[in-house]
Write an enzyme that holds these catalytic residues in place. Structure first.
Site, mmCIF file in Angstrom:
data_model
loop_
_atom_site.group_PDB
_atom_site.id
_atom_site.type_symbol
_atom_site.label_atom_id
_atom_site.label_comp_id
_atom_site.label_asym_id
_atom_site.label_seq_id
_atom_site.Cartn_x
_atom_site.Cartn_y
_atom_site.Cartn_z
ATOM 1 N N PHE A 256 0.831 -1.206 0.000
ATOM 2 C CA PHE A 256 0.000 0.000 0.000
ATOM 3 C C PHE A 256 0.862 1.250 0.000
ATOM 4 O O PHE A 256 1.651 1.478 0.927
ATOM 5 C CB PHE A 256 -0.909 0.018 1.238
ATOM 6 C CG PHE A 256 -2.012 -0.988 1.204
ATOM 7 C CD1 PHE A 256 -3.265 -0.647 0.740
ATOM 8 C CD2 PHE A 256 -1.781 -2.296 1.619
ATOM 9 C CE1 PHE A 256 -4.293 -1.588 0.691
ATOM 10 C CE2 PHE A 256 -2.793 -3.248 1.583
ATOM 11 C CZ PHE A 256 -4.053 -2.897 1.114
ATOM 12 N N ASP A 257 0.705 2.040 -1.045
ATOM 13 C CA ASP A 257 1.249 3.396 -1.008
ATOM 14 C C ASP A 257 0.647 4.109 0.204
ATOM 15 O O ASP A 257 -0.463 3.778 0.650
ATOM 16 C CB ASP A 257 0.879 4.126 -2.296
ATOM 17 C CG ASP A 257 1.229 5.586 -2.254
ATOM 18 O OD1 ASP A 257 2.423 5.900 -2.133
ATOM 19 O OD2 ASP A 257 0.301 6.413 -2.326
ATOM 20 N N VAL A 258 1.365 5.076 0.727
ATOM 21 C CA VAL A 258 0.924 5.715 1.975
ATOM 22 C C VAL A 258 0.263 7.071 1.725
ATOM 23 O O VAL A 258 -0.922 7.262 2.003
ATOM 24 C CB VAL A 258 2.110 5.855 2.954
ATOM 25 C CG1 VAL A 258 1.682 6.644 4.209
ATOM 26 C CG2 VAL A 258 2.630 4.472 3.337
ATOM 27 N N THR B 74 -3.089 7.495 -0.325
ATOM 28 C CA THR B 74 -3.778 6.213 -0.394
ATOM 29 C C THR B 74 -4.282 5.798 0.980
ATOM 30 O O THR B 74 -5.457 5.463 1.144
ATOM 31 C CB THR B 74 -2.837 5.139 -0.966
ATOM 32 O OG1 THR B 74 -2.352 5.564 -2.246
ATOM 33 C CG2 THR B 74 -3.557 3.803 -1.111
#
Length: 235
Positions: free
Chosen positions: A14-16, A19
């Site tokens: 997961f991109d942070v 996102t």
């Protein structure tokens, strides 16, 4: 987990920023400092933060993402003629460690974890900063690991960082998924052989017309458990 179990689950990176947490929420603390400039200030700060990381990656003049963030803050002040004292700058940089999580994130991660997927944060950010940010947001307990490009001293969308994500997950690239709200990030992952979900958080967002498409498009992360379950049943 045996090979049969692996065939029923994915590794999800997961991109942070954008996102899991909302960097544009900095407009709220900025409002008390720069008034009507708060929203454009937050947007330009984010834009220059990314631009600086892209440029440094291409130039091979690496500094970590915390430095890019600080330099982008300095640029934004000058561009918008909103000079801030060092004490206010320090408070804004500290606010980057306390960005709010999007409302559906925690429940969505819990549901995906319940399905058996491996969940990791995957970010341009420095690992210690990302861990602090996600801990403050209540997200860190739902993740197995934090994978930072700082380990490689370059930035997304360098293909090496996506290969590194797959390496850290222990899965093949085709079983490793990037989940990101950033179209450029999705394109980078797809170009490197990973699968990718684009989180299209606003209906008017446009995906770059590069002849590379995301495998899945969702408007929020809470759509993912159902979408992944359907894909695995189809396989």
């Amino acid at each position: 987990m045996d090979n049969t179990d692996k065939n029923r689950t994915y590794a999800l990176g997961f991109d942070v920023y954008g996102t899991l947490v909302d960097p544009l929420a900095l407009a709220e603390p900025l409002a008390a400092l720069v008034g009507e400039h708060a929203i454009p200030f937050a947007a330009l700060w984010r834009t220059k933060q990314l631009e600086f990381s892209f440029r440094r990656g291409l130039m091979r003049r690496y500094v970590d993402f915390d430095v890019c963030t600080r330099q982008a803050l300095l640029y934004t002040q000058q561009a918008l003629r909103c000079a801030l004292p060092e004490s206010d700058q320090a408070r804004l940089l500290n606010a980057y460690l306390r960005l709010p999580v999007f409302s559906e994130v925690v429940a969505s991660l819990a549901a995906l974890k319940q399905q058996g997927h491996r969940l990791m944060a995957f970010s341009n950010g420095v690992e210690a900063s990302i861990r602090a940010l996600l801990a403050n947001a209540g997200v860190l307990p739902h993740l197995e690991d934090v994978v930072s490009v700082d380990d490689l001293r370059t930035f997304k969308p360098d293909p090496a960082v996506y290969a590194y994500l797959a390496q850290r997950t222990g899965r093949a690239a085709g079983d490793t998924w990037l989940i990101s709200s950033n179209a450029w990030d999705v394109i980078g992952a797809k170009a490197a052989g990973l699968r990718a979900v684009w989180v299209k958080r606003q209906p008017d967002f446009v995906f770059d017309p590069w002849d590379i498409e995301p495998d899945v498009i969702v408007s929020q992360l809470d759509e993912l458990p159902t979408r992944f379950a359907a894909r695995l049943r189809a396989n």
